[in-house]
Motif scaffolding. Structure first.
Motif, mmCIF file in Angstrom:
data_model
loop_
_atom_site.group_PDB
_atom_site.id
_atom_site.type_symbol
_atom_site.label_atom_id
_atom_site.label_comp_id
_atom_site.label_asym_id
_atom_site.label_seq_id
_atom_site.Cartn_x
_atom_site.Cartn_y
_atom_site.Cartn_z
ATOM 1 N N ASP A 1 1.973 6.140 -8.131
ATOM 2 C CA ASP A 1 1.203 6.697 -7.028
ATOM 3 C C ASP A 1 -0.259 6.622 -7.474
ATOM 4 N N VAL A 2 -0.958 5.591 -6.986
ATOM 5 C CA VAL A 2 -2.330 5.372 -7.489
ATOM 6 C C VAL A 2 -3.267 6.509 -7.107
ATOM 7 N N THR A 3 -2.912 7.203 -6.014
ATOM 8 C CA THR A 3 -3.775 8.317 -5.593
ATOM 9 C C THR A 3 -3.620 9.480 -6.573
ATOM 10 N N ALA A 4 -2.371 9.805 -6.909
ATOM 11 C CA ALA A 4 -2.144 10.895 -7.876
ATOM 12 C C ALA A 4 -2.636 10.485 -9.266
ATOM 13 N N LEU A 5 -2.405 9.230 -9.613
ATOM 14 C CA LEU A 5 -2.823 8.723 -10.934
ATOM 15 C C LEU A 5 -4.351 8.685 -11.038
ATOM 16 N N ILE B 1 2.261 -14.733 -6.812
ATOM 17 C CA ILE B 1 1.648 -13.625 -6.079
ATOM 18 C C ILE B 1 1.498 -12.418 -7.017
ATOM 19 N N GLY B 2 0.301 -11.878 -7.013
ATOM 20 C CA GLY B 2 0.038 -10.665 -7.783
ATOM 21 C C GLY B 2 -0.726 -9.703 -6.907
ATOM 22 N N ILE B 3 -0.845 -8.487 -7.389
ATOM 23 C CA ILE B 3 -1.586 -7.470 -6.645
ATOM 24 C C ILE B 3 -2.685 -6.906 -7.526
ATOM 25 N N LEU B 4 -3.828 -6.704 -6.899
ATOM 26 C CA LEU B 4 -4.859 -5.878 -7.522
ATOM 27 C C LEU B 4 -5.115 -4.717 -6.575
ATOM 28 N N TYR B 5 -4.844 -3.515 -7.074
ATOM 29 C CA TYR B 5 -5.284 -2.321 -6.334
ATOM 30 C C TYR B 5 -6.663 -1.967 -6.869
ATOM 31 N N GLY B 6 -7.589 -1.662 -5.978
ATOM 32 C CA GLY B 6 -8.907 -1.208 -6.422
ATOM 33 C C GLY B 6 -9.389 -0.103 -5.510
ATOM 34 N N LYS B 7 -10.054 0.908 -6.066
ATOM 35 C CA LYS B 7 -10.603 1.982 -5.226
ATOM 36 C C LYS B 7 -11.636 1.377 -4.285
ATOM 37 N N GLN B 8 -11.593 1.801 -3.038
ATOM 38 C CA GLN B 8 -12.447 1.191 -2.019
ATOM 39 C C GLN B 8 -13.932 1.225 -2.402
ATOM 40 N N LYS B 9 -14.372 2.356 -2.934
ATOM 41 C CA LYS B 9 -15.807 2.475 -3.239
ATOM 42 C C LYS B 9 -16.229 1.455 -4.319
ATOM 43 N N ALA C 1 0.840 -1.209 0.000
ATOM 44 C CA ALA C 1 0.000 0.000 0.000
ATOM 45 C C ALA C 1 0.872 1.254 0.000
ATOM 46 N N LYS C 2 1.908 1.256 0.834
ATOM 47 C CA LYS C 2 2.806 2.439 0.884
ATOM 48 C C LYS C 2 3.515 2.610 -0.451
ATOM 49 N N PHE C 3 3.961 1.491 -1.009
ATOM 50 C CA PHE C 3 4.681 1.512 -2.298
ATOM 51 C C PHE C 3 3.835 2.160 -3.391
ATOM 52 N N LEU C 4 2.522 1.906 -3.339
ATOM 53 C CA LEU C 4 1.607 2.429 -4.380
ATOM 54 C C LEU C 4 0.886 3.704 -3.947
ATOM 55 N N HIS C 5 1.108 4.134 -2.706
ATOM 56 C CA HIS C 5 0.367 5.279 -2.143
ATOM 57 C C HIS C 5 -1.135 4.982 -2.098
ATOM 58 N N ILE D 1 9.917 -5.649 -2.656
ATOM 59 C CA ILE D 1 9.605 -4.209 -2.666
ATOM 60 C C ILE D 1 10.669 -3.448 -1.875
ATOM 61 N N GLU D 2 11.060 -4.030 -0.738
ATOM 62 C CA GLU D 2 12.104 -3.365 0.061
ATOM 63 C C GLU D 2 13.407 -3.249 -0.727
ATOM 64 N N TYR D 3 13.724 -4.297 -1.475
ATOM 65 C CA TYR D 3 14.968 -4.275 -2.267
ATOM 66 C C TYR D 3 14.912 -3.139 -3.300
ATOM 67 N N ILE D 4 13.779 -3.045 -3.997
ATOM 68 C CA ILE D 4 13.620 -1.996 -5.019
ATOM 69 C C ILE D 4 13.656 -0.613 -4.360
ATOM 70 N N GLU D 5 12.981 -0.496 -3.229
ATOM 71 C CA GLU D 5 12.940 0.822 -2.566
ATOM 72 C C GLU D 5 14.317 1.236 -2.045
ATOM 73 N N ASN D 6 15.103 0.258 -1.611
ATOM 74 C CA ASN D 6 16.440 0.596 -1.116
ATOM 75 C C ASN D 6 17.320 1.182 -2.210
#
Ligand code: PLP
Length: 401
Positions: free
Chosen positions: A203-207, A225-233, A70-74, A282-287
């Motif tokens: 940044d999904v919030t800015a995007l 493992i994959g991720i789906l970000y979806g707007k809460q509403k 979540a932090k990685f994607l904002h 993610i930590e590796y990429i962020e470092n």
């Protein structure tokens, strides 16, 4: 020439191969391998169930990974759903949102740049609902432009499903402008970020995208493992995609109730070890930092392209690629013959249609070769690759190709 400071973290490189196939799947650093091993060796237990020490630690790692993503994607933690990969994430949206919300005559905007997992689920939804697929016309380079997008956007558009970075051309789609325009027409945007998340900051919030999908295994994480970000509403109004254990709140003979938040979409035992490994990726990429990663890849890509362009008999399809993906052919040589030759020399690149047949049709080719560069590659890797291509050209010429 400067030594690559990251390659030592990737044990698979010890096999001596030149690995230029990250767009298919990335190598895994030691920290990811160790995290997966730690779960399998020390913690094997299920999540959200047991009260014993291993089960508690496992649940903590599983849920703290969600916070890391979540932090990685904002994003908000409750907007992060674990899936099997980009393919599962995009199918989830097509089934649980598309089938329920589209009707005959509605329009879905896609492009010829889409990976099959960003195109076929919407072709299926269109067939089932009577919605119509609209293609953004690509420019002469094969890019999606805002101008071309405006031409297909209309009051009938309900879904825009586009790739953020093409896995064949390596171009970055101007997604922010496209999303903003789409929202003016009340269309939702589904972003395939499988080739974007390891290269550009998202940044999904800015995007302001509605859904965004990616896979762990293309960004130094484990497979499965994959991720789906979806707007809460949107997630709140969607029905589950799969039914089973851990996604329900109350089960009765007549009617049952579902959990809220991401767990509504995480039925059954999830790929726990892979989730835990993803946190380390993610930590590796962020470092290192995504800007450092993309600057390095850019330099290496320009170094490779400059030499590849000099080789007579090589046709490059994306000389202005932005994300380490170089797509080309040795003219007259079938791509699978070319990769067999390179494989003999321990050079790993990919051949074929790259699960993106529509862009091959657009390019007017049956298949192509794709080399893809990432942070663990070195200038020496590029030199060996270029030498391999030169030798392949000479070899096939001799054979009369
Ligand atoms: N989208 C793009 C742009 C891809 O490159 C890929 C994989 O190559 C996918 C989607 C599908 O990813 P996965 O196979 O991990 O589900």
């Amino acid at each position: 020439m400067m030594k690559n400071p990251y390659s030592k973290d990737f044990p698979q490189l010890n096999n001596g191969s030149v690995y230029l196939d990250t767009a298919a799947t990335s190598l895994k650093p030691n920290s990811v391998i160790e995290a997966v091993n730690h779960y399998n060796r020390d913690l094997s237990s299920n999540i959200h169930r047991g009260m014993y020490e291993a089960a508690v630690e496992t649940t903590e790692l599983y849920e703290s990974t969600r916070e890391t993503v979540a932090k990685f994607l904002h994003a908000k933690t409750d907007e992060i759903i674990y899936t099997r990969g980009t393919t599962s994430s995009l199918n989830l949206v097509a089934y649980a949102y598309g089938l329920e919300n589209l009707k005959a005559g509605d329009e879905i905007i896609v492009s010829e740049l889409e990976h099959h997992s960003s195109f076929l689920p919407w072709q299926f939804v269109a067939k089932k609902t009577g919605a119509i697929l609209k293609f953004v016309e690509l420019n002469e380079e094969g890019r999606i432009t805002v101008e071309a997008f405006k031409k297909v956007l209309s009051t009938k558009t309900k879904v825009v499903a586009l790739t953020y970075v093409s896995n064949v051309m390596g171009y970055i789609t101007p997604m922010k402008e496209i999303i903003s325009l789409s929202h003016q027409y009340n269309a939702i945007c589904v972003v395939d970020a499988a080739q974007a998340v390891q290269h550009i900051e998202i940044d999904v919030t800015a995007l302001d995208c509605d859904f965004l999908a990616f896979s762990g295994h293309k960004m130094l994480g484990p497979t499965g493992i994959g991720i789906l970000y979806g707007k809460q509403k949107l997630l709140n109004i969607m029905e589950p995609f799969e039914y089973g254990g851990d996604m329900n709140d109350d089960v009765n003979k007549d009617i049952s109730e579902w959990k809220t938040g991401p767990q509504k979409f995480e039925a059954g035992t999830m790929p726990i070890a892979s989730v835990i490994g993803l946190q380390k990726a993610i930590e590796y990429i962020e470092n290192i930092g995504l800007s450092t990663i993309s600057e390095y890849i850019d330099k290496l890509q320009r170094y490779a392209l400059a030499q590849l362009k000099q080789i007579e008999g090589v046709k490059i399809y994306n000389p202005t690629s932005e994300t380490g993906i170089i797509t080309f052919n040795i003219e007259t040589v079938p791509s699978h013959d070319a990769i067999s030759f390179l494989a003999e020399k321990n050079i790993a690149i990919r051949a074929g249609q790259h699960c993106a047949k529509l862009i091959c049709d657009w390019l007017g080719i049956y298949s192509c070769l794709r080399a893809s560069i990432y942070i663990y590659n070195s200038y020496t890797d590029v030199d060996i690759f270029i030498e391999g291509i030169k030798e392949a050209v000479a070899y096939f010429k001799k054979l009369g190709f």
